[in-house]
Design an enzyme around this catalytic site. Structure first.
Site, PDB file in Angstrom:
ATOM      1  NE  ARG A  16     -31.394   8.787  -4.838  1.00 54.72           N
ATOM      2  CZ  ARG A  16     -31.745   9.558  -3.816  1.00 54.72           C
ATOM      3  NH1 ARG A  16     -30.951   9.666  -2.774  1.00 54.72           N
ATOM      4  NH2 ARG A  16     -32.879  10.220  -3.817  1.00 54.72           N
ATOM      5  CG  ASP A  17     -34.346   8.356  -0.982  1.00 53.54           C
ATOM      6  OD1 ASP A  17     -33.346   8.606  -0.278  1.00 53.54           O
ATOM      7  OD2 ASP A  17     -35.421   8.950  -0.857  1.00 53.54           O
ATOM      8  CG  HIS A 209     -38.849  11.936  -2.949  1.00 55.53           C
ATOM      9  ND1 HIS A 209     -38.170  10.975  -3.658  1.00 55.53           N
ATOM     10  CD2 HIS A 209     -38.373  11.854  -1.682  1.00 55.53           C
ATOM     11  CE1 HIS A 209     -37.316  10.349  -2.847  1.00 55.53           C
ATOM     12  NE2 HIS A 209     -37.428  10.871  -1.636  1.00 55.53           N
ATOM     13  CG  HIS A 211     -38.636  10.098   2.942  1.00 53.30           C
ATOM     14  ND1 HIS A 211     -37.574   9.329   3.320  1.00 53.30           N
ATOM     15  CD2 HIS A 211     -38.315  10.587   1.718  1.00 53.30           C
ATOM     16  CE1 HIS A 211     -36.640   9.356   2.379  1.00 53.30           C
ATOM     17  NE2 HIS A 211     -37.068  10.116   1.393  1.00 53.30           N
ATOM     18  CB  CYS A 242     -35.999   9.203   8.506  1.00 53.80           C
ATOM     19  SG  CYS A 242     -35.933  10.995   8.689  1.00 53.80           S
ATOM     20  CG  ASN A 251     -38.097   6.744  -0.130  1.00 53.08           C
ATOM     21  OD1 ASN A 251     -38.213   7.865  -0.593  1.00 53.08           O
ATOM     22  ND2 ASN A 251     -36.918   6.204   0.147  1.00 53.08           N
TER      23      ASN A 251
HETATM   24 ZN    ZN Z   1     -35.899  10.655  -0.201  1.00 50.33          ZN
END
Ligand code: ZN
Length: 309
Positions: A16-17, A209, A211, A242, A251
């Site tokens: 996803r991310d 979460h 990064h 980012c 991430n």
């Molecule tokens: Zn994220």
């Protein structure tokens, strides 16, 4: 002695991310292969995709398809997807997704400018999502992005974070993710905020979460663990860029997190070798090198074994 947990849970967010921030569109077959690989590697939680409008996030357009094709998963494995609104809950119902996650930005300025409402007002508007999810046996969680700092306001005031947490609890969401999407958090601040929310909100459970935009993500995980946190997102190969800084690191890489936990004797239940094998296939698919230390250097264990031969 450091105050560390004996066990942590890691959620793989690369599908996803990670992929959301990549230019390349993977085929559903490719995603399915990774998803099966993550389940086989032992991840307890995997973020499969999102139910955003396909025109807005084309990388996630096949999330429904992925859920339909993966079908039943082994006991103890949770597959979740991000949703923007109640329409997302409906898509979850239709494709068999059992866990959804909402998101709000902690930046008042960002929220007022883009949505013309405060973050708390946004969260109050999620009540219909909670109702629909509850009626259909779908678990629901919430994320707060940039609770540490944002590119618009700098450090986020703790009172602002409190107001959003309270709004989430009020609509009946008590699993909350604190997401440093801009990669601006630093360890002492992470420790303080984690300690604060754990002491103040006993009914809530937390995800962190981070990064690795500025190389501080793994230190932030340590700081969060010191404050009692045990649930962390990471992305295989460190995928994810980012959203605010083109070309910046993504991430925190799953390999780096799992390797560190393994070496510190903190249980993840995840097979690092299997994750590394999946991540090694990524550069060819996404067309660039990855920000993952362990993928480049290998495990510490492998080095010791090769020296003693
Ligand atoms: Zn994220």
């Amino acid at each position: 002695m450091m105050n560390l947990p004996s066990k942590v849970s890691i959620c793989e967010v690369g599908l996803r991310d990670g992929l959301q921030n990549e230019k390349v569109l993977l085929t559903t077959d490719q995603k399915l292969e990774f998803l099966r690989g993550f389940i086989d590697a032992g991840y307890p939680v995997i973020e499969v995709g999102s139910f955003m409008h396909p025109k807005k996030v084309p990388q996630m357009a096949d999330t429904d398809e992925l859920f339909k094709r993966i079908g039943e998963v082994p006991e103890g494995v949770e597959l979740r997807a991000l949703i923007p609104n109640v329409r997302g809950v409906q898509r979850a119902i239709d494709c068999g997704c059992k866990k959804v996650k909402l998101n709000v930005s902690a930046s008042r300025m960002h929220n007022l400018k883009n949505l013309n409402r405060t973050p708390e007002e946004s969260v109050a508007g999620f009540a219909d999502c909670v109702k629909a999810a509850n009626e259909n046996n779908i678990a629901i969680s919430g994320s707060i992005s940039m609770p540490f700092a944002s590119p618009w306001e700098g450090r986020t005031p703790v009172e602002d974070v409190d107001a959003i947490i309270e709004a989430y609890l009020k609509v009946g969401i008590n699993e909350i993710s604190l997401s440093d999407a801009s990669g601006m958090a630093v360890p002492n601040q992470v420790y303080d905020l984690c300690k604060h929310v754990r002491e103040k909100y006993h009914d809530a459970t937390w995800w962190l979460h981070f990064h690795n935009t500025r190389g501080v993500a793994i230190a932030n995980i340590i700081a969060a663990m010191e404050a009692g946190m045990t649930q962390f997102d990471s992305s295989f190969g460190g995928l994810g860029g980012c959203p605010f800084v083109p070309g910046a690191a993504g991430n925190i890489s799953s390999e780096d997190v799992i390797h560190m936990m393994d070496e510190m004797g903190i249980e993840t239940g995840i097979d690092l070798v299997k994750v590394m094998a999946l991540s090694r296939t990524l550069p060819e698919i996404v067309g660039h090198a990855l920000d993952s230390y362990v993928l480049k250097a290998g495990r510490s264990k492998d080095l010791i074994a090769s020296q003693s031969e």
